[in-house]
Design an enzyme around this catalytic site. Sequence first.
Site, PDB file in Angstrom:
ATOM      1  N   TYR A  96      20.840 -14.859  12.663  1.00 45.88           N
ATOM      2  CA  TYR A  96      20.218 -16.070  13.188  1.00 45.88           C
ATOM      3  C   TYR A  96      20.746 -17.274  12.415  1.00 45.88           C
ATOM      4  CZ  TYR A  96      16.755 -12.995  15.388  1.00 45.88           C
ATOM      5  OH  TYR A  96      16.133 -12.033  16.127  1.00 45.88           O
ATOM      6  N   HIS A 150      17.452 -17.715  19.382  1.00 50.90           N
ATOM      7  CA  HIS A 150      17.768 -16.296  19.417  1.00 50.90           C
ATOM      8  C   HIS A 150      18.966 -16.024  18.504  1.00 50.90           C
ATOM      9  CE1 HIS A 150      14.960 -15.195  22.576  1.00 50.90           C
ATOM     10  NE2 HIS A 150      15.341 -16.248  23.259  1.00 50.90           N
ATOM     11  N   LYS A 155      24.684 -12.455  23.105  1.00 50.86           N
ATOM     12  CA  LYS A 155      25.027 -12.268  21.704  1.00 50.86           C
ATOM     13  C   LYS A 155      26.492 -11.832  21.605  1.00 50.86           C
ATOM     14  CE  LYS A 155      20.375 -11.009  20.203  1.00 50.86           C
ATOM     15  NZ  LYS A 155      19.833 -11.945  21.178  1.00 50.86           N
TER      16      LYS A 155
END
EC number: 4.6.1.16
Length: 411
Positions: free
Chosen positions: A310, A318, A365
Amino acid sequence: MADSPPAHRAAPGKSQAKRGKDHLNAIYAHPLPLLFGPLPADTPLPWATNVLGLFGRNRIVNPKCVGVFDAATRSVWITNSKDTFILWQRGFFGKGNLSRSEPSWLSRRINQLSGPKQLTAEEVTARRRELRKQFKTERAQALAAAAAEAEAIFAATGEMPTPEAVPAIVSKATFQAKGQQSAAVLPGADSVVTPPLNAADPSLVDEVDDAITPPEDMEHLQLTLQEAFFLAWSVGCLNIIDPTTNESIAPSALWKTFLAAHDFLASPDVPQSPWFDNPFLVSYVAFHHYRSLGWVVKSGIKFCVDLLLYKRGPVFHHAEFAIVVIPVYEDPEDRKSSPYDLPNVEPFTWSWLSTINRVNSQVKKTLILTYITIPALRRISAEELKSPECLKHFTVREVTIRRFVPARMRD
């Protein structure tokens, strides 16, 4: 210096989202438990400090938190509410054992007893999911009613009905706005959050109705061994207690204790001598590497990876990166003689790699393969493994994996 940040009031005219973000910036303003505070004006300073101006008249404020080592769970428990408050809000260390992440069990319990005053992150998420489920149900009913009415109009007139003749179906944005008027929407996050309650704040108990017995806080903050050793050795703000002796574990003994915590994974046929591929050691190298670069590091088991990175913390955004830790032996013979069977040592299959990449691409991600080279035992003495000095022999390499989408990457 006070342990809790000063009250923050947003300027009039700011949007609700902006006020919520400013409030979070004030609460989570410090990336580590250590703080810099001013010295009293009458404190004498060393001659070199006066001449060179080192740090001015500032000092490092160390909170000196206390935790208890638990061998069964291979973790360190923080049971003091003040220390829990410090470690979570100054770096997002640990996890509430009765919560998803932030230790908010006491806040949720108080909301159940006396009515919600400020919703915790878990309660907001539950409310959002209930609202989404209700919307899907009502939308299905509205679609069925509109289809039935359109068929009735067509059967009666023989013509297709106009849009004005069919009942309007409420959009998802309009429907969700009913339940989000009091919540602050953070940009970049798909969850709606309100300024969080501090579960470690004793004043919360005073908010419970006098007729209701104040609840006992049953939750503790649980640190992984990597987090605990980083706080104890690298930062120096955590004192870890041995539960059998109730005495503090010295830093040198702490290193050996954490290494020995994984000995049950070792093969009984191999002698228990120091090994550079100890699971704690390999995991700590990865954790220390990313923490030292300023990332907030959390477990990635939810997304089938080892770590999540993070930028500021789970409250703000997120995770941007998903990390898969891959041990690589400098000397292949060490792997044959090692008592440990580390994961991800074998070469990945393309199907496995594609699956992991697909999962993390769907949640936006970036997948990173982190290769940790385990030094060869033949060139380093086993004595060096008895202290954290051996960390200098490890190397970390990173490879970023991006999913190729032909429709988007045609050019």
